[in-house]
Structures are given as C-alpha cells and as structure tokens.
Design an enzyme around this catalytic site. Structure first.
Site, PDB file in Angstrom:
ATOM      1  N   HIS A  38       0.828  -1.204   0.000  1.00  0.00           N
ATOM      2  CA  HIS A  38       0.000   0.000   0.000  1.00  0.00           C
ATOM      3  C   HIS A  38       0.865   1.259   0.000  1.00  0.00           C
ATOM      4  O   HIS A  38       1.253   1.753   1.058  1.00  0.00           O
ATOM      5  CB  HIS A  38      -0.901   0.004   1.236  1.00  0.00           C
ATOM      6  CG  HIS A  38      -1.784  -1.203   1.326  1.00  0.00           C
ATOM      7  ND1 HIS A  38      -1.309  -2.444   1.714  1.00  0.00           N
ATOM      8  CD2 HIS A  38      -3.105  -1.371   1.069  1.00  0.00           C
ATOM      9  CE1 HIS A  38      -2.303  -3.319   1.696  1.00  0.00           C
ATOM     10  NE2 HIS A  38      -3.403  -2.708   1.310  1.00  0.00           N
ATOM     11  N   HIS A 268      -4.139   3.125  -3.438  1.00  0.00           N
ATOM     12  CA  HIS A 268      -4.331   2.630  -2.061  1.00  0.00           C
ATOM     13  C   HIS A 268      -3.540   1.350  -1.818  1.00  0.00           C
ATOM     14  O   HIS A 268      -2.759   1.278  -0.886  1.00  0.00           O
ATOM     15  CB  HIS A 268      -5.814   2.374  -1.774  1.00  0.00           C
ATOM     16  CG  HIS A 268      -6.027   1.456  -0.601  1.00  0.00           C
ATOM     17  ND1 HIS A 268      -6.165   1.920   0.684  1.00  0.00           N
ATOM     18  CD2 HIS A 268      -6.063   0.095  -0.516  1.00  0.00           C
ATOM     19  CE1 HIS A 268      -6.287   0.883   1.505  1.00  0.00           C
ATOM     20  NE2 HIS A 268      -6.234  -0.224   0.805  1.00  0.00           N
ATOM     21  N   HIS A 473     -28.556 -15.608  24.697  1.00  0.00           N
ATOM     22  CA  HIS A 473     -27.523 -15.444  25.717  1.00  0.00           C
ATOM     23  C   HIS A 473     -26.773 -16.743  26.021  1.00  0.00           C
ATOM     24  O   HIS A 473     -25.803 -16.726  26.769  1.00  0.00           O
ATOM     25  CB  HIS A 473     -28.146 -14.906  27.011  1.00  0.00           C
ATOM     26  CG  HIS A 473     -28.450 -13.443  26.967  1.00  0.00           C
ATOM     27  ND1 HIS A 473     -29.200 -12.875  25.962  1.00  0.00           N
ATOM     28  CD2 HIS A 473     -28.084 -12.424  27.795  1.00  0.00           C
ATOM     29  CE1 HIS A 473     -29.293 -11.570  26.182  1.00  0.00           C
ATOM     30  NE2 HIS A 473     -28.622 -11.276  27.280  1.00  0.00           N
TER      31      HIS A 473
HETATM   32  C1  LIG Z   1     -11.552  -4.711   9.718  1.00  0.00           C
HETATM   33  C2  LIG Z   1     -10.999  -4.542   8.348  1.00  0.00           C
HETATM   34  N1  LIG Z   1     -11.835  -4.540   7.301  1.00  0.00           N
HETATM   35  C3  LIG Z   1     -11.367  -4.430   6.056  1.00  0.00           C
HETATM   36  C4  LIG Z   1     -10.034  -4.316   5.820  1.00  0.00           C
HETATM   37  C5  LIG Z   1      -9.499  -4.220   4.400  1.00  0.00           C
HETATM   38  N2  LIG Z   1      -9.030  -2.857   4.163  1.00  0.00           N
HETATM   39  C6  LIG Z   1      -7.745  -2.519   4.275  1.00  0.00           C
HETATM   40  S1  LIG Z   1      -7.463  -0.893   4.003  1.00  0.00           S
HETATM   41  C7  LIG Z   1      -9.100  -0.628   3.679  1.00  0.00           C
HETATM   42  C8  LIG Z   1      -9.581   0.738   3.326  1.00  0.00           C
HETATM   43  C9  LIG Z   1      -9.158   1.681   4.332  1.00  0.00           C
HETATM   44  O1  LIG Z   1      -9.372   2.969   3.929  1.00  0.00           O
HETATM   45  P1  LIG Z   1      -8.532   4.097   4.606  1.00  0.00           P
HETATM   46  O2  LIG Z   1      -8.389   3.824   6.030  1.00  0.00           O
HETATM   47  O3  LIG Z   1      -9.135   5.372   4.228  1.00  0.00           O
HETATM   48  O4  LIG Z   1      -7.105   3.922   3.981  1.00  0.00           O
HETATM   49  P2  LIG Z   1      -6.490   4.701   2.743  1.00  0.00           P
HETATM   50  O5  LIG Z   1      -7.097   4.116   1.508  1.00  0.00           O
HETATM   51  O6  LIG Z   1      -6.822   6.110   2.909  1.00  0.00           O
HETATM   52  O7  LIG Z   1      -5.048   4.394   2.855  1.00  0.00           O
HETATM   53  C10 LIG Z   1      -9.822  -1.798   3.802  1.00  0.00           C
HETATM   54  C11 LIG Z   1     -11.263  -1.897   3.561  1.00  0.00           C
HETATM   55  C12 LIG Z   1      -9.184  -4.318   6.939  1.00  0.00           C
HETATM   56  N3  LIG Z   1      -7.881  -4.236   6.836  1.00  0.00           N
HETATM   57  N4  LIG Z   1      -9.697  -4.409   8.186  1.00  0.00           N
END
Ligand SMILES: Cc1ncc(C[n+]2csc(CCOP(=O)(O)OP(=O)(O)O)c2C)c(N)n1
Ligand SMILES: [Mg+2]
Length: 662
Positions: A38, A268, A473
């Site tokens: 990333h 990303h 529960h």
């Molecule tokens: C609980 C969880 N759900 C989904 C993901 C997969 N995931 C990784 S980064 C991301 C998007 C995050 O967006 P943001 O925090 O805005 O990061 P940016 O793209 O700005 O770096 C997702 C959905 C994850 N790592 N953890």
C-alpha cells in the site's frame, strides 16, 4: 519547502520535504519490489509523520523498550511502509535497508502489516482496521495508571495514525467514547483525512461529520492541511496542551506526488508501476535511485533518531525502582503462590457450593491483593461477572490510582484496550462479559493470542445453565470456536478449587491470553482435598478413578458433577467408569501421549459431557464415542428444565452408556 528552523527542532541540514520524500520513495520502491502493498497512505502521511517524529515523539532507537517512550501506533496498518521507513531512517538497528527490500517476504521484519514482536518500535499488531485506535486507548490508560503510581518515571504521549477505515469501524466509536469519558489527554490521534478508501471516495459511504463525532465524545478536535508543516506542528502543540484527548484531522492527498494516481483509490493498495514511480520522483524532486537515500538526508533522519538519547539517559538515571522493573517485565511478585495455596487449603475445608463466577471472585480477592498490577473490569456486567473485589477502586477521569475499569457496554473496545494495556506493560488486565459476547470482542481476542499478550477474559454465564435469558444469551458454539484460536487457553473449571487453579495458570502464561469460562449456576465442590500441585496444570486429570474401568466419562465445568453422579449410578449397575475433568484442552493436548492415554484410558468407551456443541470432541471420544451435550441453540427456561429438555442429565448419560454396552 524552506529549510525548517524552530526552537524545538535544532537545524537540520536538509528540509523536511526531503525527509518526507525519503519515506515516500522507500514506500514506493518497497511496494514495487514486493509487487504488493500500500504506497498511497505512507506517501500521503509522510509530512505528518516527519514533523511528529522530528519534533515531538519521545523515542530512542537505541533503547526501543524504554518504558517512558512515547507510543506510536499505526492503526492504519496497511500503511506499514510508513512505519518501516521511519524505523529504518531514524536508526533502529534491526530495521535495515535489506529488511525494507524484503518487504512482505517470508521471515522479514517488514510483514505486510506491522506485527508486534517482528521489529522493535512496532508497539502493536495492526491491520484489522480500528484495532490500533482502540489499543491506543489501553496504552493511554496504562500510561495514566502507571503515572499515578510512579509519577517520577512515567509521563508520555500515545500518538496514533488512523485512516478513514479505522474511523468507519464500529470499534472506533466504542474507543473514542471511552477515551473521551476518561479524558485521556495524552492520547493524540492523527486522522489521515484523505477522503479515499478502497472502493473510491468516502462520499460513497459516509456523510456524517467525523470531527463532530469526536467532539461529541469529549475530544479536542482540529483540522489542518496535512501537507503544511507549520500547521502540523502548531496542531500537535495545541493537542499536547489540551486537557482532552485530541484528534487532528489531517487533510492529505493519498499517494502524494504520484502523477496520475494521487488523490485516487488507485494508489491505495497496489504498486504504482514503473512509469508512475518515475513521474512521482520527478514531481517530488527526488532524483535518487531505487532504495537510495542520500547520506545527508539519512544523516538528518539519524540525527532525529539520536535526539532522544539524552532524555533517555536522564530518565535512566532516576530509574532505580525494582518494583517498577518487575512490573514492566511482567514478572509476578513473590508470595502470590503461597497466598493461593493458603486459599486452596481453605477451600478444601469449606467445600463451597457456589457458581464458578463466585469462585472466581473469591479467588480474585486473594490474587488482586497479592498481585496489585492486576487491573479488573467488565463491560457493564460487574455484578454478574463478579470481577470487582471489595478493595478495588474504580478508575475515573480525575483519579487513575484505582485498579478497576468500568468499560461500559463496549466489549470490543474492552478487549482491544486490554491488549493495549498489556502491550504497554506494567499491568495484567482482566475483563468480564458473558461468554456469548466473546463474539462481540472476538477480533481483539484473536489479536491477544496473535500478539502473545497476557490478557484474561472472565466470561461468565457459560452455557444453557444461565437459564431464562434464553438462546440469545446461551453460548453453544463459543467454546469450540475459542478452542480453535491458536495460543488461546480456554479454561472451564468445575468447582471452586479448579477455578483457583485455572486462575493461577492464566496468570502464569506470560505469552498467552486466557478465557475463563464460568457458570452462573451453583455447582457442588468436587475437589475437596488440598493438593500442593495444581491438578489443572496438565489440562485434564482423573478426578475419580475406577478399577478396570470400561467407561471414561470426560467432562468440563458444570457438567463434571453430572459425570460424577453418573459414575455412581453406573457402579450400581456394575459398570466401572472413571471420571476425567478436562478444564483446559490446550494444556492437555501438549502432554505426553503416555499421560493422555493413562488419563483417557486405552480401551474404554469414551463419553463426553459438555453443555455445548460437540464440535472438536471427536479428538477425545473418537468416532464411536458418545457425546452428551447440545445439538443446536438453547431455549429460555429455568436451567434444570433445560438440562432435562436437552438431554444433559445423569440419567441420559447412564442410559446412553447402558444402551451402548448391552
Ligand atoms: C476490519 C478490516 N476490514 C477491512 C479491511 C481491508 N481494508 C484494508 S485498508 C481498507 C480501506 C481503508 O481505507 P482508509 O483507512 O481510508 O485507507 P487509505 O485508503 O486512505 O489508505 C480496507 C477496507 C481491513 N484491513 N480491516
Ligand atoms: Mg482514506
């Protein structure tokens, strides 16, 4: 960007721009080489991180475990290259350029997401979004609690970088609500407000005012341009001065500098590609080769890394408190075992007939007195989980000298905060809720196990035995699912004596979390003799033997007494059965085969009794054993009626055995 000269930052020979670009370049290059990762987030937050590390963060790469260091938590763990670049640049010995080049490869310290224990300077494992933010509440709490006990040795901040994703997660609200309530003013969250997540612009999914959400939870909120160094500096200064936890919304461009992908989800989570990287280098004015950081820029970063050395040395001079060292090492104090032994002697005399949640409370009266670093709590079920002892004082926003935390109805944040406290060091957190609601805390429980943290989950109301509250529960699949988690000890004690022993085992496991599965309903005392030895330590043992046993009755927790009574009835019918109590599968499974065979019996009919689903029991009863337990969800009724209804009784057991043997 001009060369920055401020009172707080001794003049560096290069600009902060150059320093931030070093982070960007290393991140682009490492992701490109790994062909995964990333790049966008590290490129976007490079400026914020540069100012934070250069001018504010109290750290010393030569002493990465310095107890009073500021904690830096990368909650947006997918941006791991930001952290790895910072660790390398500031001079952590174990974060070499080779490690950066091995980003995401087997055995590298530079795992896909930051993993606690892989490289020094990584305070917690992040990646599951929102967890790091919730951990940080535990870190900040631990700091305040330690400061209340060692005011001359502890006084530091907890800084967090969180992304849009962290703040979309439900756990973020639990965490910020708790932090605001407790006025954790040394917690400073830097939100990477780039308005992008994986699916595209965040306008696709979210329209609330995030700043107001924090404000409503009692936080001090600022909004800045996350690429303006003066604004970043001014905001962090103001945040430090606030008497509330702080959130700084840092408006940034994801993939800052990338010619076509900046500001878009395209950067990303995938390599930028050769051409895009070349374009970014041009835009950023970074003419250096792949993984190349010119000496003067590296030196400037190393100078930043060297600054904390003096502060560390000053701190180290006054740090000569043996108790503080013991707490930070996580060693238990002398005498706790003797206190527990005396308690076990008393139990052998009094033979209490009580719920194991009550036994747990009585054990805690002894343990928390002997081990004052135990920090109790409950997610709004204190009276039901029996987690608060008489002497325990609650933690409040104005007094952190207590040792009990009212977490409110926030199971997930409780688990994550306990992880943060354990990671911070100095405390052994335990927290309660109903066993069924381990599902509400599961991601945090999993991370306790993955990070090898001694966090103790006191989970009461552990079966249909809770009765009238009904199937919503009543846990049926939770024991099996928790037993499936690696490095998690699931204890299900059968009476007061076993409860005391299981508590001792949970405390002794320095690198594992534990679940104590405890009953709501009263149970008879089955272990009525004092033994110096902790009989639960081998996970399972023969509680009641029988000569030439044809049957082995294996049970846990509340069902062990059913096994004992069934044994008696079978004996009346000339069927010899022995009873095995199996309070902890994980400990039993690592015993030598000879021990396991001697306990379970080689050629006996195996009968398991547990008021839960059979999933997993095959390993002890084989394909032709008998399982007495649940087959589906429970029901709402008084507990004795439910045990009858679901066929988990002495007669059901006896009849099943007779039917099989005749
Ligand atoms: C609980 C969880 N759900 C989904 C993901 C997969 N995931 C990784 S980064 C991301 C998007 C995050 O967006 P943001 O925090 O805005 O990061 P940016 O793209 O700005 O770096 C997702 C959905 C994850 N790592 N953890
Ligand atoms: Mg984002």
């Amino acid at each position: 960007m001009s060369k920055v000269m401020t009172a707080s930052a001794p003049t560096l020979a290069v600009s902060y721009n150059d320093m931030a670009n070093a982070i960007r370049a290393l991140s682009m290059d490492a992701v490109e080489k790994a062909a995964s990762g990333h790049p966008g987030m590290p490129m976007g937050m490079a400026d914020v991180a540069t100012i934070l590390f250069s001018e504010f963060l109290k750290f010393d790469p030569k002493h990465p475990h310095w107890p009073d260091r500021d904690r830096f938590i990368l909650s947006a763990g997918h941006g791991s290259m930001l952290q790895y670049a910072l660790l390398y640049l500031t001079g952590y010995a174990d974060m070499t350029l080779d490690e950066i080049k091995r980003f995401r490869q087997l055995g590298a310290k530079t795992a896909g997401h930051p993993e606690f224990g892989h490289a020094t300077g990584i305070e917690t494992t992040t990646g599951p979004l929102g967890q790091g933010l919730a951990n940080s509440v535990g870190f900040a709490l631990a700091e305040r609690m330690l400061a209340a006990r060692f005011s001359n040795l502890v006084d530091h901040h907890t800084y967090v970088i969180a992304g849009d994703g962290c703040l979309m997660e439900g756990i973020s609200q639990e965490a910020i609500s708790l932090a605001g309530h407790l006025k954790l003013s040394k917690l400073i969250v830097l939100w990477d407000d780039n308005k992008i997540s994986i699916d595209g612009p965040t306008s696709l999914t979210i329209s609330e005012d995030t700043a107001k959400r924090f404000e409503a939870s009692g936080w001090f909120v600022q909004a800045i341009d996350g690429h303006n160094h003066d604004a970043i500096r001014a905001a962090i200064k103001k945040a430090q001065a606030s008497d509330k936890p702080s959130m700084i919304a840092c408006r940034t461009k994801i993939g800052y500098g990338a010619p076509s992908k900046e500001g878009s989800e395209k950067c990303h989570g995938s390599p930028l590609g050769k051409d895009e990287i070349a374009g970014a280098r041009k835009n950023l004015g970074w003419s250096h080769g792949e993984f190349e950081v010119p000496a003067e820029i590296l030196n400037a970063w190393r100078e930043v890394g060297a600054r904390g050395g003096k502060t560390f040395a000053e701190w180290n001079k006054k740090a000569n408190d043996k108790n503080f060292d013991r707490l930070m090492n996580g060693d238990l104090p002398d005498g706790w075992n003797a206190a527990l032994a005396a308690f076990k002697k008393k139990l052998a005399e009094t033979k209490p007939k009580e719920a194991t949640r009550k036994s747990s409370e009585n054990t805690l009266e002894v343990l928390t007195a002997a081990i004052p670093e135990m920090i109790g709590g409950s997610a709004d079920l204190t009276g039901s989980n029996n987690t608060k002892t008489k002497a325990m004082k609650a933690i409040t926003a104005s007094d952190f000298s207590g040792s009990y935390i009212y977490y409110g109805v926030r199971e997930h944040a409780m688990g994550a905060a306990m992880n943060g406290m354990a990671l911070h060091g100095g405390f052994i957190p335990y927290g309660g809720t109903f066993l069924i609601f381990t599902d509400y805390a599961r991601p945090a429980i999993r991370l306790s196990a993955l990070m090898q943290q001694r966090v103790i989950y006191v989970m009461t109301h552990d079966s249909i035995g809770l009765g009238e509250d009904g199937p919503t529960h009543q846990p049926v699949e939770q024991l099996a699912s928790l037993r499936a988690v690696p490095n998690l000890y699931v204890f299900r004690p059968c009476d007061a004596m076993e409860t005391a022993e299981c508590w001792a085992l949970a405390l002794a496991q320095k690198q594992s979390p534990s679940i104590l599965s405890l009953t709501r309903q009263n149970l008879p005392a089955l272990r009525t003799e004092f033994t110096e030895k902790n009989l639960c330590a081998q996970g399972g043992y023969i509680l009641s033997d029988a000569k030439d046993a044809k049957v082995t009755l294996i049970a846990t927790g509340s069902e062990v007494s059913i096994a004992i009574d069934a044994q008696k009835k079978l004996a009346e019918k000339n069927i010899a059965a022995k009873v095995v109590s199996l309070p902890c599968w994980e400990l039993f499974d690592v015993q030598p085969q000879s021990y396991r065979e001697s306990v379970l019996g080689k050629n006996t009919l195996k009968v398991a009794i547990e008021a839960a689903l059979s999933f997993g029991w095959e390993r002890y009863i084989g394909q032709d054993g008998i399982f007495i337990g649940m087959k589906g969800f429970g029901a709402s009724a008084p507990a004795p009626d439910l045990y009858k209804h679901f066929g988990i009784t002495v007669d059901d057991t006896v009849n099943a055995v007779i039917a099989r043997l005749t």
